[in-house]
Design an enzyme around this catalytic site. Structure first.
Site, mmCIF file in Angstrom:
data_model
loop_
_atom_site.group_PDB
_atom_site.id
_atom_site.type_symbol
_atom_site.label_atom_id
_atom_site.label_comp_id
_atom_site.label_asym_id
_atom_site.label_seq_id
_atom_site.Cartn_x
_atom_site.Cartn_y
_atom_site.Cartn_z
ATOM 1 C CB CYS A 1 0.190 2.335 68.703
ATOM 2 S SG CYS A 1 0.016 2.460 66.728
HETATM 3 O O1 KQY Z 1 1.265 4.587 65.779
HETATM 4 C C1 KQY Z 1 1.672 4.828 67.051
HETATM 5 N N1 KQY Z 1 2.756 3.838 67.407
HETATM 6 C C2 KQY Z 1 1.534 5.712 68.153
HETATM 7 C C3 KQY Z 1 0.432 6.624 67.787
HETATM 8 C C4 KQY Z 1 0.315 7.947 68.599
HETATM 9 C C5 KQY Z 1 -0.701 8.815 68.256
HETATM 10 C C6 KQY Z 1 -0.462 9.872 69.160
HETATM 11 N N2 KQY Z 1 -1.716 10.742 69.474
#
Ligand code: KQY
Length: 363
Positions: free
Chosen positions: A355
Site C-alpha cells: 500500500c
Molecule cells: O490498502 C491500501 N492500499 C491503503 C490503505 C489505506 C489506509 C488509510 N488509513
C-alpha cells in the site's frame, strides 16, 4: 512537460506489466498526519525508513515529503533515497501514485486515477484529499512520462495485474457505492480493460476482514506470476477471515485467467489476529472518519508485500507466523531474495508494504 493522452492505453498498445517485471523506481510518501500515525508519526517514519532502506538496495527509491518534514526525512533516510518535496494528504503511494503501463517496445505511460480517500463523502477516511489526487500527475511530470486520465475513481491497491492480460480485483471495493455509483459492473470492467490493456478481469467477492479501504485486493491476494496466486488464509473457523478466505479459494478454483490457465493458489496464513493496543490508540489524534479505538482488529496480512527487482519485501508482523510466511514466499519465489521488514507501525495506519509503494516499471 509530459503529455496527457486522450486515447486509452489499450488503444495505444499499452498494458500493465507484472510487478515482477524490471523496475526503474519505487515511489513512497513520508507519513506525517497525527490522526493516522501515532506519536507524531515518529514510529511510522522509522518503519518507512527501514522499508525504503530494504528497497533501495535493489531499486532506486523516491520519497515524497512535505516542506515541513523535508529536513527530518532527509536526515533519516539513506542517502541513496531521493527526497522530493511534494504535498500529500497522507502516505499511501500505491493508491495516489500513477499506475504504470508499458507497450513492450520501450515506451511507458502513467495512469492518473481519480482519488477520493477510499470513499469520498460516503465513507472516505479523511477530507480533504485534493493533494493526494494531484500526486499521480506530479510524479508523471517528475519522471517525464506521458500519462492518461482515467476519469473514474480507483486506487492502485484495488487491482493486481499478472502482466499477461488478467486483472484481479473484487466486488466489495470496486462496486462499493462510494467509488463510481453511476457505473455498472460491466462499465467498470470495460474501463479496467481499456486502461490496463487487459483481456480478462477476475472479480473476487470480498477483501480482508476489517480492511477500511472497502477491501482492497492487495491485502487479500498477490499475483506471483500468471496463473499463480498467494491468498491470505486463516485456519480458525471462528475467525471471520476464515469464511472470506474459503470463499475466495472456492471462487479462484473455478476461474481461468486470460490465457485460459487454471489458477494455482498458495495459502499464506494471516498473522495474529492482531489488535490495536490501548497504548497505541492513545498516541493517535482523534479523527472523524478513521476508527482507531483500542482493541480494534487490524487488517493484517502477509500478502501485502512488494516484488521489486529480484527481491520480495514482506511485512514482519507476528513472531509466531513470520517464519512460516517467509518459507511460503521463498517456495513460491525460489529465485527471489525474501527480505522481512517490521511494519506493525504501517499496519496501524491501515495498510502495509504494498500500500505504501508504487513501482515505475522499466519501459
Ligand atoms: O490498502 C491500501 N492500499 C491503503 C490503505 C489505506 C489506509 C488509510 N488509513
Amino acid at each position: 512537460m509530459s503529455r496527457i493522452h486522450k486515447t486509452t492505453p489499450a488503444e495505444d498498445g499499452f498494458f500493465m506489466p507484472s510487478e515482477a517485471a524490471p523496475q526503474d523506481e519505487i515511489w513512497m510518501a513520508w507519513p506525517e498526519r497525527p490522526d493516522n500515525w501515532r506519536n507524531g508519526a515518529k514510529p511510522a517514519q522509522a518503519a518507512f525508513t527501514a522499508l525504503a532502506a530494504a528497497i533501495c538496495e535493489v531499486t532506486p527509491v523516491s520519497m515524497a515529503v512535505s516542506a515541513a518534514q523535508y529536513e527530518t526525512a532527509r536526515r533519516s533516510l539513506p542517502e541513496a533515497v531521493r527526497v522530493v518535496e511534494m504535498s500529500t494528504n497522507d502516505a499511501w503511494m500505491r493508491d495516489i501514485g500513477p499506475t504504470y503501463v508499458i507497450d513492450g517496445k520501450g515506451r511507458r505511460r502513467g495512469i492518473q486515477w481519480e482519488f477520493n480517500a477510499w470513499g469520498g463523502l460516503v465513507d472516505g477516511l479523511y477530507f480533504p484529499w485534493d493533494r493526494d489526487d494531484q500526486v499521480a500527475g506530479k510524479i508523471c511530470e517528475i519522471q517525464r512520462d506521458d500519462s492518461y486520465r482515467a476519469g473514474f475513481v480507483l486506487e492502485g491497491g484495488a487491482i493486481h495485474s499478472d502482466g499477461d492480460g488478467t486483472i484481479y480485483t473484487n466486488e466489495e471495493c470496486l462496486l462499493h457505492p462510494s467509488r463510481n455509483p453511476d457505473l455498472s459492473r460491466d462499465e467498470i470492467e470495460a474501463r479496467l480493460k481499456a486502461c490496463l490493456g487487459a483481456r480478462k478481469v477476475i472479480w473476487l467477492p470480498r477483501g480482508l476482514h476489517e480492511d477500511e479501504t472497502n477491501g482492497h485486493i492487495d491485502n487479500l491476494i498477490h499475483v506471483a506470476r500468471p496463473g499463480e496466486i498467494l491468498l491470505s488464509w486463516c485456519d480458525d473457523e471462528n475467525d471471520p477471515q476464515h469464511a472470506i478466505s474459503q470463499e475466495a479459494l472456492a471462487f479462484l478454483a473455478g476461474q481461468t485467467d486470460a490465457a485460459g490457465r487454471a489458477l494455482t493458489v498458495h495459502k499464506l496464513h494471516i498473522p495474529g489476529p492482531l489488535y490495536l493496543s490501548a497504548a497505541e490508540a492513545a498516541g493517535i489524534d482523534p479523527s472523524d472518519d478513521m476508527s482507531r479505538e483500542a482493541g480494534r482488529r487490524l487488517a493484517a496480512s502477509y500478502a501485502n508485500f512488494l516484488i521489486t527487482n529480484g527481491r520480495v519485501v514482506f511485512p514482519l508482523l507476528d513472531p509466531a507466523r513470520d517464519m512460516e510466511a517467509r518459507e511460503v514466499l521463498q517456495s513460491v519465489f525460489p529465485q527471489h531474495e525474501i527480505v522481512g521488514v517490521a511494519t506493525r507501525e504501517i499496519l496501524l495506519g491501515g495498510g502495509n508494504i504494498h500500500c505504501v509503494t508504487q513501482q515505475v516499471p522499466t519501459a
